[in-house]
Design a protein around this motif. Structure first.
Motif, mmCIF file in Angstrom:
data_model
loop_
_atom_site.group_PDB
_atom_site.id
_atom_site.type_symbol
_atom_site.label_atom_id
_atom_site.label_comp_id
_atom_site.label_asym_id
_atom_site.label_seq_id
_atom_site.Cartn_x
_atom_site.Cartn_y
_atom_site.Cartn_z
ATOM 1 N N UNK A 30 72.005 86.072 47.079
ATOM 2 C CA UNK A 30 72.069 87.264 46.220
ATOM 3 C C UNK A 30 73.215 87.132 45.212
ATOM 4 N N UNK A 31 74.330 86.548 45.643
ATOM 5 C CA UNK A 31 75.454 86.338 44.727
ATOM 6 C C UNK A 31 75.074 85.360 43.615
ATOM 7 N N UNK A 32 74.346 84.308 43.966
ATOM 8 C CA UNK A 32 73.881 83.356 42.942
ATOM 9 C C UNK A 32 72.926 84.040 41.961
ATOM 10 N N UNK A 33 72.022 84.842 42.481
ATOM 11 C CA UNK A 33 71.071 85.569 41.623
ATOM 12 C C UNK A 33 71.831 86.483 40.668
ATOM 13 N N UNK A 34 72.769 87.228 41.225
ATOM 14 C CA UNK A 34 73.560 88.159 40.412
ATOM 15 C C UNK A 34 74.309 87.410 39.311
ATOM 16 N N UNK A 36 73.551 84.460 37.899
ATOM 17 C CA UNK A 36 72.739 83.721 36.931
ATOM 18 C C UNK A 36 71.510 84.471 36.417
ATOM 19 N N UNK A 37 71.312 85.725 36.817
ATOM 20 C CA UNK A 37 70.063 86.403 36.430
ATOM 21 C C UNK A 37 69.926 86.548 34.924
ATOM 22 N N UNK A 38 71.020 86.832 34.216
ATOM 23 C CA UNK A 38 70.931 86.957 32.751
ATOM 24 C C UNK A 38 70.587 85.627 32.095
ATOM 25 N N UNK A 39 71.163 84.539 32.606
ATOM 26 C CA UNK A 39 70.863 83.213 32.050
ATOM 27 C C UNK A 39 69.392 82.866 32.256
ATOM 28 N N UNK A 40 68.882 83.116 33.453
ATOM 29 C CA UNK A 40 67.484 82.816 33.747
ATOM 30 C C UNK A 40 66.569 83.685 32.888
ATOM 31 N N UNK A 41 66.881 84.973 32.780
ATOM 32 C CA UNK A 41 66.051 85.859 31.965
ATOM 33 C C UNK A 41 66.021 85.394 30.516
ATOM 34 N N UNK A 42 67.182 85.088 29.944
ATOM 35 C CA UNK A 42 67.232 84.635 28.546
ATOM 36 C C UNK A 42 66.415 83.363 28.354
ATOM 37 N N UNK A 43 66.471 82.463 29.319
ATOM 38 C CA UNK A 43 65.734 81.206 29.218
ATOM 39 C C UNK A 43 64.227 81.454 29.198
ATOM 40 N N UNK A 81 68.892 74.680 37.497
ATOM 41 C CA UNK A 81 68.245 75.980 37.543
ATOM 42 C C UNK A 81 67.536 76.273 36.211
ATOM 43 N N UNK A 82 68.168 75.927 35.090
ATOM 44 C CA UNK A 82 67.570 76.151 33.775
ATOM 45 C C UNK A 82 66.303 75.318 33.607
#
Length: 192
Positions: A30-34, A36-43, A81-82
């Protein structure tokens, strides 16, 4: 090394979080999601250009990351991840195109609803469309979308430029090159 800082705690590196996830600690994920979630969404949004689709795809990306984490080999986590996010977004985009083609097929079929005496014409037309679609798969991928958009979906240069977020001149150039490729690689007899 990227760090996550929780209230009242020291920063935690990605490597430590990944190790904790692999040991079964869901809170670490959950900490990893929190983080990197903006980076993943933008990608994924950069590929899909649709808020709702990008939100859904981002959630699917994190599920893929979670299941693929045991295969992670310690190369840059954000890069790894990207790459997963980009590949997933491209897959989603391809599925969208296939769905659009299915809708076009259904609409064509509805428009072709004819009396029994013209069934032969309908079968010939279906064969011709099938041939065009199979030939379209031979076209280099970077021309396929513009050919489909202009000739099958009957979109204007402006519509395609807006959808692809490029200049109209880019669409004109792609279509010119696609036509040149088709003239060079296809024979008229292929379609008769």
């Amino acid at each position: 090394m990227c760090k996550v800082k929780r209230k009242g705690e020291r920063t935690i590196s990605d490597t430590v979080l990944i190790q904790k996830v692999l040991e079964g600690n869901d809170h670490a994920f959950r900490l990893l999601v929190e983080k990197y979630r903006n980076d993943v969404f933008r990608t994924v949004f950069a590929v899909l250009r649709d808020q709702k689709e990008a939100e859904d795809a981002a959630q699917e990306v994190f599920m893929k990351i979670y299941t693929s984490l045991p295969k992670y080999e310690g190369q840059g986590f954000k890069t790894w991840m990207t790459r997963i996010a980009v590949n997933h977004a491209i897959d989603v985009k391809r599925k969208q195109v296939r769905r659009r083609e299915e809708v076009v097929d259904a609409l064509e079929q509805a428009a072709l609803a004819t009396p029994r005496d013209s069934i032969e014409k309908e079968i010939i037309e279906q064969d011709r469309r099938r041939l065009v679609r199979s030939k379209l798969n031979e076209v280099p991928e970077n021309y396929r979308e513009v050919i489909y958009g202009f000739y099958i979906a009957e979109k204007s240069y402006q519509q395609m430029a807006q959808e692809q977020n490029v200049q109209v001149k880019t669409i004109e150039t792609k279509l010119y090159r696609a036509r040149s490729w088709m003239k060079k690689n296809w024979k008229e007899d292929d379609f008769s």
